[in-house]
Design an enzyme around this catalytic site. Structure first.
Site, PDB file in Angstrom:
ATOM      1  CE  LYS A 115     -43.413 -56.325 -60.550  1.00 38.01           C
ATOM      2  NZ  LYS A 115     -44.222 -55.133 -60.219  1.00 38.01           N
ATOM      3  CG  ASP A 140     -47.574 -56.199 -60.032  1.00 41.31           C
ATOM      4  OD1 ASP A 140     -48.501 -55.504 -60.494  1.00 41.31           O
ATOM      5  OD2 ASP A 140     -46.593 -55.712 -59.443  1.00 41.31           O
ATOM      6  CD  GLU A 145     -49.330 -55.296 -56.922  1.00 44.58           C
ATOM      7  OE1 GLU A 145     -48.884 -54.242 -56.446  1.00 44.58           O
ATOM      8  OE2 GLU A 145     -48.708 -56.378 -56.897  1.00 44.58           O
ATOM      9  CG  ASP A 185     -48.980 -50.797 -56.454  1.00 41.06           C
ATOM     10  OD1 ASP A 185     -48.793 -49.798 -55.730  1.00 41.06           O
ATOM     11  OD2 ASP A 185     -48.029 -51.380 -57.023  1.00 41.06           O
ATOM     12  CE  LYS A 193     -45.340 -51.202 -54.510  1.00 36.60           C
ATOM     13  NZ  LYS A 193     -45.329 -51.098 -55.987  1.00 36.60           N
TER      14      LYS A 193
END
Length: 370
Positions: free
Chosen positions: A163, A188, A213, A238, A262
């Protein structure tokens, strides 16, 4: 098939370690669990909405509201010829995708158990093992991040996701690449940047992450296409992808080279499968993202990731990384080769510890068909 009985539970568990992203710092997870019943068979689903509406507009409270007030009155007593009927019957409801996924995934589990088949088989999965990666939150120092990466690599993970946020980005990529010259790592951003940060992304290019991401706005596709043309690092979308149509449009304008799926974000397994199929038809690889799921949600992710176009290691990590309290009897583990076995028993293939759930639930409500 008709749903005869549904129970909802709210379960809140502390994380073993705080998890920080560009949008939040989480110490607990509060999830709504759905138990559905028909003719003696039982299916389970788990919501993934965070406690605060930073990732999407949904929270556990909105999930409960949508299920209680809108979704379950629509489904109880309705004829369902197959699990995909759930998605079709709820299609008129705008948004509330995580709420819809909670019950829809439980119904997939129910149908698979009634058929005596694994959920993977019902979905069309082709793998008996899935590829595993690990997601690592923002750390207070580069040194502590490096220590965490070293520890996780010993667990066999095939790739590492880091992250990032403004102020903890370029130097992180540089330090990780210098320490791990051959590591497959991705970044991300959770929508923390704009096109004004193009010099940063060009700097990051030099460290060859496998992808970055969702660097730009959570609802953006167009600017991501502009960014992708300007950098070599593949962009993964995402938050921007809620439907197979979103995926198609993003691919067609060059906004993405890989997509994170997801099931909770896109409204359930039927929708996730459609996104998968659209990407497969255009040779865009996908991977299974994680939302710090407990055991039930993790089981659903494992079966979803068995579909053939999940070609990139996902965020489906070992159960023991997250919670001290387990709600399934067979926690998931990562093999030495960085894979995870797909359960072969009917449905999600794990034993749900109902007594534990009933003991720790902070809320519970029962619904019966008319």
């Amino acid at each position: 098939m008709r749903l005869e009985r549904v129970e909802l539970f709210v379960v809140r568990l502390p994380l073993k370690r705080a998890y920080e992203t560009s949008g939040s710092r989480e110490t607990h997870q509060t999830h709504v669990l759905a138990r559905v019943e028909s003719e003696g068979a039982v299916g389970w689903g788990e919501s993934v909405a965070p406690e605060q509406p930073w990732y999407s507009g949904e929270t556990p409270k909105t999930v409960w509201y949508a299920l209680d007030e809108v979704i379950l009155p629509q489904l109880l007593g309705a004829d369902l010829a197959g699990p995909a009927d759930t998605d079709a019957k709820l299609g008129w409801i705008r948004e509330h995708r995580m709420a819809k996924a909670t019950i829809e995934m439980a119904i997939w589990d129910l149908f698979a158990k009634r058929a005596g088949a694994s959920l993977s088989t019902l979905l069309g999965g082709t793998r008996d093992r899935i590829l595993c990666g690990v997601a690592i939150g923002i750390h207070p120092s580069v040194e502590s991040l490096i220590e965490t990466i070293e520890r996780e690599l010993k667990g066999g993970y095939q790739r590492v996701k880091l992250k990032i946020k403004p102020g903890a980005d370029g130097h992180v990529a540089e330090a990780v690449r210098n320490r791990f010259p051959d590591l497959a790592f991705m970044l991300d951003a959770n929508s923390a940047y704009t096109l004004a940060d193009l010099p940063l992304f060009r700097r990051i290019d030099a460290y060859h992450p496998t992808m970055i991401e969702q660097p730009l706005g959570h609802d953006d596709i167009v600017d991501h296409a502009t960014l992708q043309k300007a950098i070599a690092t593949p962009i993964c979308l995402d938050e921007s992808i809620h439907t197979s149509e979103d995926a198609r449009k993003a691919i067609e304008i060059g906004a993405t080279k890989v997509i994170n799926i997801k099931a909770g974000r896109v409204g359930g397994l039927a929708s996730a499968k459609r996104v998968h199929d659209v990407c497969a038809s255009r040779d865009i690889p996908v991977w299974c993202g994680g939302m710090l799921e407990m055991g039930i949600g993790r089981a659903h992710n494992v079966h979803l990731a068995s579909l053939p176009n999940f070609r990139v290691p996902g965020d489906v990590s070992a159960s023991a990384r997250y919670f001290a309290t387990e709600i399934i009897g067979e926690p998931f583990t990562v093999e030495k080769d960085g894979t995870m076995k797909v359960p072969t028993k009917p449905g999600i293939g794990v034993t749900v510890l109902e007594d534990v759930i009933r003991n720790i639930a902070t809320e519970r409500k029962e619904f019966r068909a008319p």
